[in-house]
Every structure is written in structure tokens, then in C-alpha cells.
Design a protein around this motif. Structure first.
Motif, PDB file in Angstrom:
ATOM      1  N   HIS A  30       1.077  -0.965   0.062  1.00 57.13           N
ATOM      2  CA  HIS A  30      -0.231  -0.202  -0.018  1.00 57.13           C
ATOM      3  C   HIS A  30       1.244   0.963   0.049  1.00 57.13           C
ATOM      4  N   ALA A  33      -9.424   3.008  -4.022  1.00 58.35           N
ATOM      5  CA  ALA A  33      -9.687   2.029  -3.670  1.00 58.35           C
ATOM      6  C   ALA A  33      -9.113   0.850  -3.395  1.00 58.35           C
ATOM      7  N   ALA A  34      -8.212   0.426  -3.921  1.00 61.63           N
ATOM      8  CA  ALA A  34      -7.721  -0.109  -4.720  1.00 61.63           C
ATOM      9  C   ALA A  34      -6.558  -0.026  -2.497  1.00 61.63           C
ATOM     10  N   LEU A  64      -7.540   1.926  -0.054  1.00 63.50           N
ATOM     11  CA  LEU A  64      -9.166   0.953   1.486  1.00 63.50           C
ATOM     12  C   LEU A  64      -9.737  -0.510   1.444  1.00 63.50           C
ATOM     13  N   ASN A  65      -9.181  -0.811   0.208  1.00 62.61           N
ATOM     14  CA  ASN A  65      -9.260  -2.641   0.169  1.00 62.61           C
ATOM     15  C   ASN A  65      -7.732  -3.384   0.932  1.00 62.61           C
ATOM     16  N   ARG A  66      -7.140  -2.310   1.359  1.00 67.37           N
ATOM     17  CA  ARG A  66      -5.847  -3.148   2.095  1.00 67.37           C
ATOM     18  C   ARG A  66      -5.408  -2.722   3.902  1.00 67.37           C
ATOM     19  N   ASP A  67      -6.841  -2.476   4.084  1.00 66.64           N
ATOM     20  CA  ASP A  67      -6.741  -1.626   5.878  1.00 66.64           C
ATOM     21  C   ASP A  67      -5.889  -0.858   5.763  1.00 66.64           C
TER      22      ASP A  67
END
Length: 180
Positions: free
Chosen positions: A46, A137-138, A140-143
Motif C-alpha cells: 500500500h 479503492a485499492a 481502502l481494500n488493504r486495511d
């Protein structure tokens, strides 16, 4: 028993890279002794899911992070990792497409656990390429919590002087921040 091999990646704004050739390291690492290909671990991927030149302060609580620093920096989030960027980068973050190249880990060695950096002294052929056309979005999908701030000056100094695990990336591009 050996620990499982990490998943390793390289993020670029350039599509279609078929081979990564070792080059001089852009930063000094005492344990790098020649030209290398850099990769980032999946755990800290991230930190690089942003436009290349975007300055950022990234941090997370490690085993040695004090309760005081956890309270100060992480108490208002349920995310395990935080990335702070300048508000002026919002539009470019929205418009940038990234290419996430995955590597086999066999020829790589860990050089910085806190930052998740691995290097290979051999040319590397990616095994998978994933297009990232929605960076937010990427993330947010990785905590990961993405914080937009007018300036990174204060948070960079505070994080650097804390017990958090952190990376200060492309800070030479930040407004008003002088980092050595």
C-alpha cells in the motif's frame, strides 16, 4: 521449518515492462553492494499504491511502539496502516493508473523489514501484472487509511520522532518540508 516466502511486487506508472534490469539504488543502503531490482512485500504494498512522485508519510504500530504513540497516532482509526499525503495530490491520485508487477521471490533478499524492501542482483521477469486504475479503492481494500493533509511537515517530524514503524517517501517533493 522455513517461513513462507513473501509475495513481492514492483509498482510503476509504466505499462508493459517485460524485464526489470538491476540499476543503482536511488538511496544508500549499507547492505547493497551493486545494481539491484527493488521489490516491496505484499504486507507494505500500500505504501507504493500512489503516483511515483507523490510525497507521503506512512506509518503503523510495531512491536516496540509505545502505548502513548499508539494513542497519539492510531487511536482515531481502525486501519492497521496510515498513509498521509498532501491534499494537492488528490486529483493526480484519482487520475493515475498504476501497474503492479508481481515477482517470484526466489532471487530476492530482504534489506529493510520496516519498509518491506527486497532486492535482487539479477534481472527479474514479472509473473503477473495487475492494472490499478482506482488507487483510492485499492488502498481502502488493504486495511489502510489514506489521510489528505494541507502539509506533511508536522506529521513527518512527529512520526520520525515517534516509536512507530514508518517510511517517509518522496519527501523532497513535499511543500515546505526539508528532510535529510
Amino acid at each position: 521449518m522455513h517461513p513462507p516466502k513473501p509475495r513481492l511486487f514492483h509498482i510503476s506508472e509504466q505499462p508493459g515492462i517485460s524485464i526489470f534490469t538491476p540499476r543503482p539504488s536511488p538511496s544508500h543502503f549499507e547492505n547493497i553492494t551493486g545494481d539491484v531490482v527493488f521489490a516491496i512485500s505484499d504486507q507494505l504494498l500500500h505504501n507504493y499504491l500512489l503516483p511515483r512522485d507523490c510525497p507521503r508519510v506512512t506509518f503503523y504500530a510495531g512491536a516496540d511502539t509505545t502505548d502513548t504513540d499508539k494513542q497519539k497516532f492510531m487511536s482515531n482509526t481502525t486501519a492497521s496502516h496510515v498513509i498521509a499525503v498532501e491534499s494537492g495530490w488528490y486529483q493526480q491520485i484519482k487520475e493515475t493508473t498504476l501497474y503492479c508487477y508481481e515477482f517470484l521471490p526466489d532471487d530476492f533478499m530482504l534489506i529493510d523489514e520496516c519498509a518491506g524492501y527486497y532486492v535482487s542482483y539479477k534481472p527479474v521477469v514479472p509473473v503477473v501484472v495487475t492494472v490499478v486504475d482506482d488507487i483510492m479503492a485499492a488502498l481502502l481494500n488493504r486495511d489502510t487509511e489514506l489521510r489528505f493533509m494541507p502539509s506533511l511537515t508536522e506529521i513527518a517530524v512527529a512520526v520520525r520522532n515517534s516509536s512507530l514503524r514508518f517510511s517517509l517517501i518522496r519527501m523532497r517533493n513535499a511543500k515546505g518540508v526539508l528532510m535529510s
